[in-house]
Design a protein around this motif. Structure first.
Motif, mmCIF file in Angstrom:
data_model
loop_
_atom_site.group_PDB
_atom_site.id
_atom_site.type_symbol
_atom_site.label_atom_id
_atom_site.label_comp_id
_atom_site.label_asym_id
_atom_site.label_seq_id
_atom_site.Cartn_x
_atom_site.Cartn_y
_atom_site.Cartn_z
ATOM 1 N N TYR A 1 0.774 -1.066 0.147
ATOM 2 C CA TYR A 1 0.198 -0.070 -0.165
ATOM 3 C C TYR A 1 0.923 1.313 0.087
ATOM 4 N N SER B 1 -7.572 -0.140 -4.367
ATOM 5 C CA SER B 1 -8.599 -1.168 -4.648
ATOM 6 C C SER B 1 -9.080 -0.535 -6.200
ATOM 7 N N LYS C 1 -9.497 -4.620 2.903
ATOM 8 C CA LYS C 1 -8.784 -3.243 2.437
ATOM 9 C C LYS C 1 -9.287 -2.101 3.356
#
Lengths: 551, 551
Positions: B496, B507, B516
């Protein structure tokens, strides 16, 4: 150059040996004639900002037209102290037009009226911020001081959405006009909210891309305004709506919060897509300062054809065939009735593309990547519609200049109709089959009431219909010598009832503004209105953003 | 049939006399070989619902994976009285799977776990309403009684969004499976939320239209779930996103209010476009019971080609050329790396479309209205990429069966990879240039930590990359022998952070779900999160809708 259009079409028609599509004999077709000889050029774009030197006593104040509107007493009156704050915040003298501490009515007038001469407000202050941070400071201050504001882009709207009603402060985005970035691989453009559509499209043209929206006012309309209005325009059929194309928005909420969602990604599923509320929000929950938008590749081949047709039934058949024959290259299918084309002719003096009168006209545009393939598809379409006598006559643009001139006959309608005094404009979504019935019924209705006619004793001049056939979107226009209650009462709310019965939309693409506000009940249920009001209250609890309008 | 693919291409190549595009000599190109001989068929669609007869002790409870999650004490526990209410409301026995008053764990299990065997909840009650009114009664009751719920469509999601975490009531839309209407002129389809994608697409196929979204799970995924997830899928490149294609939504809010915005109009600018909040809202503010969606005309000509390429640099060049040569007919450009194709081969046993190993593979699809034109465009593209040695090898499907088989090599990846135990899945938007670097860096990272390898002592089996090149959307997958904290910690939050630095999306299309949720801060600012939470609180003040997930 007389004859070039027909020659080319004949050549095209002759060049079709390779095509496997069975073709009608040419003798069956009415020949497409040579009539393409422009007399004088007719620009397809306008600057819609009113000329401040024009006398403005001809435009009534909006409050005179809507006497039930009262200034909301929650809002503060502008004071010297407020002006001082704005001047010190924005710094530059050019950024503040101050009609509070001095007389600046002429400078303010262009911001106080719309180009249709239909709406007129009494703003005494115009602010022209040049950054998102300045917009944030302005809104925060206005919110704390209960000063109402109107965001204004190119002021080319059609429902009075960007014109003040009382003394709201105009926040004009004109100085926020930078193109921030463009990625040629992804086609994603990022701009300030005040960038003019045509400027963006020219910039993109140099990079083989195009702005995914086109409309007559592109020379003045700003991108932030496009998004706030959710403008549809001429090419929605091909490139889709702004709800799909806008990938990110930077905006400022009434309390000064900067809404930082300027994503440059085609896909991003991380939470509620709040930016969508700004799209079509008409400046009622915040000001759009930046936009990220997906732009398609510019087509190498663009063809424009213009037809005369004997009836609306024939127009529908032509549309059906265009979808079949032109498939993925069809980029516009526009409908214009005889009266609309008569007005363009009358106002511009341009020679008409076709001889004789036809009850209906269509403009078809194709955009594709392969000139030869596109010509073949168009040719197969032309042969079919001529062979079947679906169209009575037609011309095909031979170059970009001619294409622009043909487009002028569609894009010039609004301006031409507006030439005579005023126009009652209705922008409606209607199931395609019944699209034109409304024009006929409105005409009968005004006629039966003795309200429409050729001489000056009638308030209305005509009833005109045109629009985006492919989107089921009709523009019903009633040009008038002057705005009168009689004409308005004859049309409204009757037209909205007509639409409601057919489950259409009372505003397909122009938005609500002040013009449609009171008719929203014909469109939306009480439940939906309550939910919309919740959103308004959530973002703008003091109601300072673009008051007296929308829902 | 060996040889048919290459013969056809050679024939295509010979048939190009008419084309005006300068062509490389065939001797310059590596010849496209004949290798298209399917050994056994590989279905491209799956029913992802787990087989309830499978042992389920292999799937850990979600709460074991996320021990910090605690059941929200605001929510009531289910009682006999609740069950009685639901039974009396829904009437039919088939509509209620009751694990409260009796043991129904086997019947409940398919609703409690996902097809990836990654998430498992402890729901004791599944409700299957058959009308919007029933959904409304259920939600109103749940809201008043503080009973948490999880809306569930085809349960084919990838982030655990449709699986309960604790004892939330599952509201399954399976029985709301009616196609309500379709208008062939406008292409607008109206369906219940529980209609399966493939059912809708088959229905549309008979009417020369197509559902504007396609994905591997189409055999089980429901349209309401598509919309709630804002699924992107395989043809977004061509047909755009659901934010543009969904024209109307009927839904139910937590308090039972029916959200009636099931417009069937292409254009409708009458107030805030609230339905957009449901698109990608992942069932956290309401349940989608009806969808109105714009469907394009089905293309007469569909071509599918499959290539091997020597490097990611070559893939990028192929993509650029595809946009140039294929223009408006390009409908998919999919990327698959060597490992992804190896897994499909290993699991299905199908003969590979190409001989030899290539570091990268692409699948290109064109969809157009004219077979001859499309073949010419594809041919010009093929000649160019072969002549320039941008692709090393390739095959072209000769019929629909072969096209489906080629698609199987792309669509089958998810299922094939999931065969070995589990998969860490990351669905990311990344600027195209750096798209594949992440796969390489992840591979190096796991390798350097000794976590990935061929024998059973390594937790991870491989690092795989594939995805929608045209949308800048990479699927990074790490198939594992079992889910371990070690592997997870090696990837997260590092992946991330990597995305955040490049301003990508954590996403792209799968949504947030439970997977997430905790990483949303890498994507969205505190301001945006605060604004999203405002919306959640506005619509769902008791927090009963799909709790423990999303933002």
């Amino acid at each position: 150059m007389s004859g070039s259009a027909s020659k080319s079409l004949a050549r095209l028609l002759r060049q079709t040996r390779r095509s496997s599509i069975p073709r009608p004999q040419l003798t069956q077709c009415q020949s497409i004639r040579a009539s393409f000889e422009p007399v004088r050029s007719f620009s397809v774009t306008y600057r819609r900002r009113s000329d401040p030197s024009e006398p403005h006593h001809d435009v009534r104040y909006t409050t005179d037209m809507y006497p039930s509107l009262k200034r909301d007493p929650r809002f503060a009156e502008l004071t010297d102290e407020h002006i001082q704050f704005f001047k010190s915040t924005l710094g530059d003298d050019a950024a503040v037009i101050d009609g509070v501490t001095k007389d600046a009515s002429d400078d303010l007038e262009p911001f106080n009226r719309d180009w249709m001469k239909k709406y007129r407000g009494r703003a005494k202050l115009v602010l022209k911020p040049k950054s998102t941070e300045e917009v944030s400071k302005i809104l925060k201050y206005c919110n704390e001081n209960k000063l109402a504001v109107v965001p204004q882009g190119g002021n080319s709207g059609l429902v009075g959405g960007s014109v003040p009603v009382f003394d709201e402060i105009v926040i004009a985005l004109t100085r926020m006009n930078k193109i921030r970035s463009f990625d040629e691989i992804s086609g994603i453009l990022v701009v300030d909210g005040g960038v003019i559509m045509e400027v963006a499209d020219n910039y993109l043209a140099e990079r083989n891309h195009l702005y995914p929206l086109d409309l007559g006012a592109k020379g003045s309309a700003q991108i932030g305004g496009n998004v706030a209005t959710n403008a549809g325009g001429l090419r929605l059929l091909r490139y889709g709506s702004l709800h799909g194309n806008v990938l990110g928005i930077e905006g400022v909420l009434p309390d000064g919060t900067i809404f930082d969602d300027l994503s440059t990604l085609r896909k991003n599923n991380t939470g509620y897509d709040l930016k969508q509320l700004f799209i079509g929000g008409e400046g009622t929950i915040g000001i759009i300062t930046g936009v990220s938008i997906h732009c398609a590749q510019r087509s190498k081949a663009v063809n424009v054809a213009y037809f005369g047709l004997p009836s609306f039934e024939h127009v529908q058949r032509a549309y059906k065939e265009a979808k079949i024959h032109l498939g993925e290259i069809l980029s516009a299918f526009e409908l214009m009735d005889a009266r609309s084309q008569g007005f363009v002719h009358q106002v511009t003096g341009n020679k008409r593309p076709l001889d004789g009168d036809h009850p209906f006209y269509c403009l078809i545009e194709t955009s594709g990547s392969n000139t030869e393939h596109d010509s073949e598809k168009l040719e197969s379409f032309l042969e079919y519609v001529m062979g079947e006598e679906i169209v009575s006559d037609g011309v095909l643009a031979q170059d970009e200049t001619q294409a622009r001139q043909l487009w002028g006959w569609r894009e010039g309608i609004t301006e031409a109709i507006g030439h005579f005094g005023g126009t009652y404009k209705y922008d409606l979504s209607i199931p395609i089959k019944e699209l034109y019935s409304l024009v006929e019924e409105t005409r009968e209705r005004l006629d039966s009431k003795g309200l429409v006619g050729d001489d000056d004793s009638y308030p209305a001049i005509a009833v005109v219909g045109y629009g985006h056939m492919g989107d089921g979107n009709l523009h019903l226009n009633v040009p008038v010598r002057k705005y009168t209650q009689e004409v308005e009462d004859a049309i409204e709310p009757w037209v909205y009832e007509w639409i409601q019965k057919r489950r259409g939309s009372i505003s397909a693409e122009h938005g609500l503004g002040i013009a449609k506000k009171k008719y929203i009940g014909y469109q939306r249920s009480d439940t939906m209105l309550k939910l919309m009001k919740q959103i308004k209250d959530l973002y703008d609890p003091n109601g300072i953003m673009n008051p007296y309008k929308y829902i």
